[in-house]
Design an enzyme around this catalytic site. Structure first.
Site, PDB file in Angstrom:
ATOM      1  N   GLU A   1     -38.576   7.969 -18.736  1.00 53.82           N
ATOM      2  CA  GLU A   1     -37.873   6.812 -18.172  1.00 53.82           C
ATOM      3  C   GLU A   1     -37.875   5.657 -19.183  1.00 53.82           C
ATOM      4  OE1 GLU A   1     -35.994   5.686 -15.636  1.00 53.82           O
ATOM      5  OE2 GLU A   1     -36.247   3.647 -16.388  1.00 53.82           O
TER       6      GLU A   1
ATOM      7  N   VAL B   1     -29.135   9.644 -16.130  1.00 53.54           N
ATOM      8  CA  VAL B   1     -29.353   8.265 -16.599  1.00 53.54           C
ATOM      9  C   VAL B   1     -28.331   7.301 -16.005  1.00 53.54           C
ATOM     10  CG1 VAL B   1     -30.449   8.984 -18.758  1.00 53.54           C
ATOM     11  CG2 VAL B   1     -27.966   8.685 -18.667  1.00 53.54           C
TER      12      VAL B   1
ATOM     13  N   ALA C   1     -22.380   6.242  -0.943  1.00 54.27           N
ATOM     14  CA  ALA C   1     -21.309   6.819  -0.125  1.00 54.27           C
ATOM     15  C   ALA C   1     -20.937   5.904   1.044  1.00 54.27           C
ATOM     16  CB  ALA C   1     -21.764   8.182   0.391  1.00 54.27           C
TER      17      ALA C   1
ATOM     18  N   HIS D   1     -43.099   5.518  22.269  1.00 53.47           N
ATOM     19  CA  HIS D   1     -44.355   5.983  21.695  1.00 53.47           C
ATOM     20  C   HIS D   1     -44.510   7.474  21.947  1.00 53.47           C
ATOM     21  CE1 HIS D   1     -48.531   5.871  20.444  1.00 53.47           C
ATOM     22  NE2 HIS D   1     -48.853   6.546  21.531  1.00 53.47           N
TER      23      HIS D   1
HETATM   24  P1  FAD Z   1     -16.302  10.350  -5.154  1.00 52.36           P
HETATM   25  O1  FAD Z   1     -17.130  10.939  -4.098  1.00 52.36           O
HETATM   26  O2  FAD Z   1     -16.743  10.524  -6.563  1.00 52.36           O
HETATM   27  O3  FAD Z   1     -14.829  10.933  -4.952  1.00 52.36           O
HETATM   28  C1  FAD Z   1     -13.797  10.638  -5.827  1.00 52.36           C
HETATM   29  C2  FAD Z   1     -12.760  11.733  -5.759  1.00 52.36           C
HETATM   30  O4  FAD Z   1     -11.616  11.338  -6.513  1.00 52.36           O
HETATM   31  C3  FAD Z   1     -13.232  13.052  -6.365  1.00 52.36           C
HETATM   32  O5  FAD Z   1     -13.073  14.102  -5.443  1.00 52.36           O
HETATM   33  C4  FAD Z   1     -12.333  13.240  -7.602  1.00 52.36           C
HETATM   34  O6  FAD Z   1     -12.022  14.604  -7.852  1.00 52.36           O
HETATM   35  C5  FAD Z   1     -11.103  12.459  -7.192  1.00 52.36           C
HETATM   36  N1  FAD Z   1     -10.298  11.954  -8.315  1.00 52.36           N
HETATM   37  C6  FAD Z   1     -10.712  11.266  -9.404  1.00 52.36           C
HETATM   38  N2  FAD Z   1      -9.669  10.943 -10.194  1.00 52.36           N
HETATM   39  C7  FAD Z   1      -8.572  11.446  -9.589  1.00 52.36           C
HETATM   40  C8  FAD Z   1      -7.203  11.450  -9.915  1.00 52.36           C
HETATM   41  N3  FAD Z   1      -6.706  10.860 -11.034  1.00 52.36           N
HETATM   42  N4  FAD Z   1      -6.332  12.077  -9.084  1.00 52.36           N
HETATM   43  C9  FAD Z   1      -6.763  12.673  -7.942  1.00 52.36           C
HETATM   44  N5  FAD Z   1      -8.061  12.700  -7.592  1.00 52.36           N
HETATM   45  C10 FAD Z   1      -8.953  12.089  -8.394  1.00 52.36           C
HETATM   46  N6  FAD Z   1     -24.954   8.296  -2.170  1.00 52.36           N
HETATM   47  C11 FAD Z   1     -25.513   8.000  -0.976  1.00 52.36           C
HETATM   48  O7  FAD Z   1     -25.096   7.049  -0.316  1.00 52.36           O
HETATM   49  N7  FAD Z   1     -26.554   8.760  -0.474  1.00 52.36           N
HETATM   50  C12 FAD Z   1     -27.060   9.825  -1.143  1.00 52.36           C
HETATM   51  O8  FAD Z   1     -27.990  10.481  -0.675  1.00 52.36           O
HETATM   52  C13 FAD Z   1     -26.484  10.151  -2.400  1.00 52.36           C
HETATM   53  N8  FAD Z   1     -26.947  11.199  -3.111  1.00 52.36           N
HETATM   54  C14 FAD Z   1     -26.340  11.527  -4.286  1.00 52.36           C
HETATM   55  C15 FAD Z   1     -26.848  12.617  -5.007  1.00 52.36           C
HETATM   56  C16 FAD Z   1     -26.271  12.982  -6.205  1.00 52.36           C
HETATM   57  C17 FAD Z   1     -26.819  14.155  -6.961  1.00 52.36           C
HETATM   58  C18 FAD Z   1     -25.160  12.240  -6.703  1.00 52.36           C
HETATM   59  C19 FAD Z   1     -24.499  12.642  -7.992  1.00 52.36           C
HETATM   60  C20 FAD Z   1     -24.674  11.145  -6.019  1.00 52.36           C
HETATM   61  C21 FAD Z   1     -25.261  10.770  -4.799  1.00 52.36           C
HETATM   62  N9  FAD Z   1     -24.822   9.670  -4.073  1.00 52.36           N
HETATM   63  C22 FAD Z   1     -25.411   9.359  -2.884  1.00 52.36           C
HETATM   64  C23 FAD Z   1     -23.697   8.833  -4.544  1.00 52.36           C
HETATM   65  C24 FAD Z   1     -22.400   9.232  -3.812  1.00 52.36           C
HETATM   66  O9  FAD Z   1     -22.134  10.586  -4.053  1.00 52.36           O
HETATM   67  C25 FAD Z   1     -21.246   8.361  -4.294  1.00 52.36           C
HETATM   68  O10 FAD Z   1     -21.575   7.006  -4.128  1.00 52.36           O
HETATM   69  C26 FAD Z   1     -19.992   8.666  -3.494  1.00 52.36           C
HETATM   70  O11 FAD Z   1     -19.613  10.015  -3.595  1.00 52.36           O
HETATM   71  C27 FAD Z   1     -18.835   7.772  -3.967  1.00 52.36           C
HETATM   72  O12 FAD Z   1     -17.714   8.031  -3.172  1.00 52.36           O
HETATM   73  P2  FAD Z   1     -16.241   7.811  -3.720  1.00 52.36           P
HETATM   74  O13 FAD Z   1     -15.336   8.271  -2.623  1.00 52.36           O
HETATM   75  O14 FAD Z   1     -16.118   6.457  -4.249  1.00 52.36           O
HETATM   76  O15 FAD Z   1     -16.095   8.783  -4.968  1.00 52.36           O
HETATM   77  P1  NAI Z   2     -29.972   5.457 -11.636  1.00 52.67           P
HETATM   78  O1  NAI Z   2     -29.303   4.260 -12.160  1.00 52.67           O
HETATM   79  O2  NAI Z   2     -30.527   5.464 -10.265  1.00 52.67           O
HETATM   80  O3  NAI Z   2     -31.181   5.847 -12.599  1.00 52.67           O
HETATM   81  C1  NAI Z   2     -31.007   6.059 -13.972  1.00 52.67           C
HETATM   82  C2  NAI Z   2     -32.357   5.898 -14.642  1.00 52.67           C
HETATM   83  O4  NAI Z   2     -32.250   6.326 -15.968  1.00 52.67           O
HETATM   84  C3  NAI Z   2     -32.840   4.446 -14.672  1.00 52.67           C
HETATM   85  O5  NAI Z   2     -34.169   4.419 -14.222  1.00 52.67           O
HETATM   86  C4  NAI Z   2     -32.716   4.061 -16.134  1.00 52.67           C
HETATM   87  O6  NAI Z   2     -33.667   3.113 -16.532  1.00 52.67           O
HETATM   88  C5  NAI Z   2     -32.935   5.400 -16.808  1.00 52.67           C
HETATM   89  N1  NAI Z   2     -32.345   5.524 -18.148  1.00 52.67           N
HETATM   90  C6  NAI Z   2     -31.146   5.066 -18.581  1.00 52.67           C
HETATM   91  N2  NAI Z   2     -30.950   5.435 -19.888  1.00 52.67           N
HETATM   92  C7  NAI Z   2     -32.051   6.153 -20.263  1.00 52.67           C
HETATM   93  C8  NAI Z   2     -32.441   6.801 -21.452  1.00 52.67           C
HETATM   94  N3  NAI Z   2     -31.664   6.808 -22.534  1.00 52.67           N
HETATM   95  N4  NAI Z   2     -33.642   7.432 -21.486  1.00 52.67           N
HETATM   96  C9  NAI Z   2     -34.452   7.444 -20.387  1.00 52.67           C
HETATM   97  N5  NAI Z   2     -34.128   6.839 -19.230  1.00 52.67           N
HETATM   98  C10 NAI Z   2     -32.932   6.211 -19.158  1.00 52.67           C
HETATM   99  O7  NAI Z   2     -28.930   6.655 -11.868  1.00 52.67           O
HETATM  100  P2  NAI Z   2     -28.908   8.142 -11.322  1.00 52.67           P
HETATM  101  O8  NAI Z   2     -30.257   8.584 -10.926  1.00 52.67           O
HETATM  102  O9  NAI Z   2     -28.186   8.916 -12.365  1.00 52.67           O
HETATM  103  O10 NAI Z   2     -28.003   8.023 -10.032  1.00 52.67           O
HETATM  104  C11 NAI Z   2     -26.693   7.447 -10.133  1.00 52.67           C
HETATM  105  C12 NAI Z   2     -26.327   6.723  -8.881  1.00 52.67           C
HETATM  106  O11 NAI Z   2     -26.018   7.650  -7.847  1.00 52.67           O
HETATM  107  C13 NAI Z   2     -27.434   5.855  -8.293  1.00 52.67           C
HETATM  108  O12 NAI Z   2     -27.519   4.625  -8.931  1.00 52.67           O
HETATM  109  C14 NAI Z   2     -27.003   5.744  -6.869  1.00 52.67           C
HETATM  110  O13 NAI Z   2     -26.020   4.734  -6.777  1.00 52.67           O
HETATM  111  C15 NAI Z   2     -26.365   7.102  -6.595  1.00 52.67           C
HETATM  112  N6  NAI Z   2     -27.332   7.996  -5.920  1.00 52.67           N
HETATM  113  C16 NAI Z   2     -27.781   7.656  -4.676  1.00 52.67           C
HETATM  114  C17 NAI Z   2     -28.689   8.449  -4.023  1.00 52.67           C
HETATM  115  C18 NAI Z   2     -29.161   8.039  -2.676  1.00 52.67           C
HETATM  116  O14 NAI Z   2     -28.552   7.144  -2.088  1.00 52.67           O
HETATM  117  N7  NAI Z   2     -30.217   8.646  -2.153  1.00 52.67           N
HETATM  118  C19 NAI Z   2     -29.216   9.676  -4.609  1.00 52.67           C
HETATM  119  C20 NAI Z   2     -28.681   9.940  -5.916  1.00 52.67           C
HETATM  120  C21 NAI Z   2     -27.774   9.123  -6.524  1.00 52.67           C
END
Ligand code: FAD
Ligand code: NAI
Length: 474
Positions: free
Chosen positions: A202, A274, A324, A448
């Site tokens: 990190e 990251v 989301a 509770h």
């Molecule tokens: P997206 O879900 O990214 O959807 C965008 C869509 O647009 C995609 O389907 C893409 O194919 C489409 N698109 C892009 N460009 C074009 C184009 N030119 N033409 C047509 N289609 C296009 N958030 C939470 O709140 N809770 C969580 O637990 C959580 N867990 C996560 C775990 C992981 C591993 C990751 C990667 C993310 C997680 N997130 C979580 C974040 C969450 O997934 C995003 O914040 C959310 O999906 C964003 O929604 P969105 O609709 O803005 O975009």
């Molecule tokens: P993040 O921003 O949560 O974490 C990235 C981490 O990588 C930070 O701690 C940062 O300091 C570190 N970092 C950056 N550059 C680095 C480097 N060169 N070397 C080592 N460490 C480095 O991003 P993450 O985990 O990729 O998730 C992206 C986003 O997706 C989140 O910010 C969140 O908005 C969403 N998300 C939400 C979840 C939820 O709601 N439960 C679960 C997963 C993702």
């Protein structure tokens, strides 16, 4: 009644598909364009698949701990292919459900990549050829993609992005995670529970930068207990392959040594998490008179309008927090505005939930933010170690902390770490949205034995009146 507006929603993630369904409910003529999959990142490679796999990891871990309850489980094993198949089944059910919902609402879906060709026109590259679409309004909901760092290109073989990390062929013996944020810790802890040795590199001085530090301390203790090594102020530089092994080079600080130290670490798999960046590649923003800001987001106002009044942006493309539920809310606001309703994005809080072990959740202001705003505030807290329900679940780590305005008693923030706090945070969000006082929470009867009693006790403790922990009279 005015005639329906013709709307194109680009992107079918939780921002776009929610907006499209609401537009249809409000009688508008809406078409969705999606280039890859209905449900976007969230349903296909984000929230849903990660939570499914994390639930499996937690179950494995629970089975391992069950002997304290007198339950001995022998021969517990993991079939990785079956786990991935089960997770894919959940994704398929949910994304199929979105397709049916859109169909039932009469929303056509064009599968293809959309490019803006003007303020009211979109070109879509589909398998069958290019389609030209026209609309009164356009909603951009194209989401975000994982950030790559130099030396760690995602090949989803040696170096996984979160997407590769959710489709393992096997559980790596030693996983190196770059980035100790949301995804790094959620997936790092999951792999640890499924049997991997895990090391997290990190860049900042602690895990989960930006989150309440008291809560993060509990997570950092838990990492130690799980034997997950967290190397802070550490930057990965690159890697070499050595047969099936990977040798990751990093620069960091070793304890007691102020100078950066270079070192290597051998592992079987690299997961690079990251951060994510807003996605607008190939969207042709300039042709509609739009441009992203220095961080790649599309600037919007409270109506979700970009600087071009008939083009809206919602979800990850429209700014932090990239969550989301924030995107879905923005989708509902944009739909209402387009339908001519007097609506704007006027929320007092966006809850955040982190599926670590134990879970973390937060809503409203942190203490640091209260201090920065010069607010006069009080805090109360309650440890899960004093909760009968937490004991019966064998999950007593963590606490609930509530922050209230010292004069008005209004709830300013709630921060939690512990069992099922990702569910508990909903009550705290409602309290803040409704302008509830801390006393409102303490006066509400909580059933509770349940975990939400901890929020009630934290509220009582803010006034020095918690019943199930001893508080010395001041
Ligand atoms: P997206 O879900 O990214 O959807 C965008 C869509 O647009 C995609 O389907 C893409 O194919 C489409 N698109 C892009 N460009 C074009 C184009 N030119 N033409 C047509 N289609 C296009 N958030 C939470 O709140 N809770 C969580 O637990 C959580 N867990 C996560 C775990 C992981 C591993 C990751 C990667 C993310 C997680 N997130 C979580 C974040 C969450 O997934 C995003 O914040 C959310 O999906 C964003 O929604 P969105 O609709 O803005 O975009
Ligand atoms: P993040 O921003 O949560 O974490 C990235 C981490 O990588 C930070 O701690 C940062 O300091 C570190 N970092 C950056 N550059 C680095 C480097 N060169 N070397 C080592 N460490 C480095 O991003 P993450 O985990 O990729 O998730 C992206 C986003 O997706 C989140 O910010 C969140 O908005 C969403 N998300 C939400 C979840 C939820 O709601 N439960 C679960 C997963 C993702």
């Amino acid at each position: 009644m005015s005639s329906p507006r013709k709307v194109i929603v680009i992107g079918a993630g939780p921002a776009g598909y929610v907006c499209a369904i609401r537009l249809a409910q409000l009688g508008q003529d809406v078409t969705v364009v999606e280039k890859e999959y209905l449900g976007g990142t969230c349903l296909n490679v984000g929230c849903i698949p990660s939570k499914a796999m994390i639930a499996a990891g937690s179950l494995m871990h629970k089975i391992g701990c069950a002997s304290a309850m007198g339950i001995t489980a022998t021969g517990v094993s993991l079939d990785v292919n079956k786990l991935v198949e089960w997770k894919a089944g959940i994704v398929a059910r949910l994304t199929g459900g979105i397709g049916i919902l859109l169909k039932n609402h009469g929303v056509p879906v064009v599968m293809g990549e959309a490019t803006l060709t003007g303020k009211n026109t979109v070109e879509v590259k589909t398998k069958e050829g290019t389609k030209a679409l026209k609309a009164d309004d356009i909603v951009i909901a194209t989401g975000s993609i994982p950030t790559e760092i130099p030396g760690f290109a995602f090949d989803e073989d040696n170096v996984w992005s979160s997407t590769g990390g959710l489709r393992p062929k096997n559980i790596p013996d030693h996983l190196v995670v770059i980035g100790g944020g949301y995804i790094g810790l959620e997936l790092g802890m999951m792999y640890s529970k499924l049997g991997s040795k895990v090391t997290v590199l990190e860049a900042t001085p602690g895990a989960l930068p930006g989150q309440e530090r008291d809560c993060v301390k509990v997570i950092e203790r838990s990492l130690k207990k799980m034997k997950i090594k967290l190397l802070t102020e550490t930057f990965a530089q690159g890697y070499e392959t050595k047969g099936a092994k990977k040798l990751v080079r990093f620069k960091g600080k070793t304890p007691g040594n102020e100078l950066p130290t270079e070192d290597t670490i051998e592992c079987d798999q690299i997961l690079s998490t990251v951060g994510r960046r807003p996605y607008s590649a190939g969207l042709g923003l300039e042709r509609a008179g739009l441009a992203v800001d220095e961080r790649g987001f599309l600037p919007i106002d409270k109506s979700m309008r970009t600087k071009v009044p008939n083009i809206y942006a919602i979800g990850d493309i429209a700014g932090q927090p990239m969550l989301a539920h924030k995107g879905s809310k923005e989708g509902l606001v944009a739909a209402a505005v387009i339908a001519g309703q007097p609506e704007e994005y006027d929320v007092r809080c966006v809850p955040a939930v982190i599926f670590t072990s134990p879970e973390m959740a937060a809503v409203g202001l942190t203490e640091d933010e209260c201090k920065a705003q010069g607010l006069d505030y009080k805090t109360g807290s309650f440890p899960f170690a004093a909760s009968g329900r937490a004991m019966s679940l064998m999950e007593t780590e963590g606490f609930v902390k509530i922050i209230g305005d010292a004069k008005t008693d209004e709830v300013l923030g709630v921060h939690m770490v512990g069992p099922e706090v990702t569910e508990l945070v909903a009550e705290a969000a409602l309290a803040i949205e409704m302008g509830a006082t801390v006393e409102d929470i303490s006066r509400t009867i909580h059933a509770h034995p349940t975990l939400p009693e901890a929020l009630m006790e934290a509220a009582e403790s803010l006034h020095g009146m918690a019943v199930h922990i001893y508080q010395k009279k001041k």
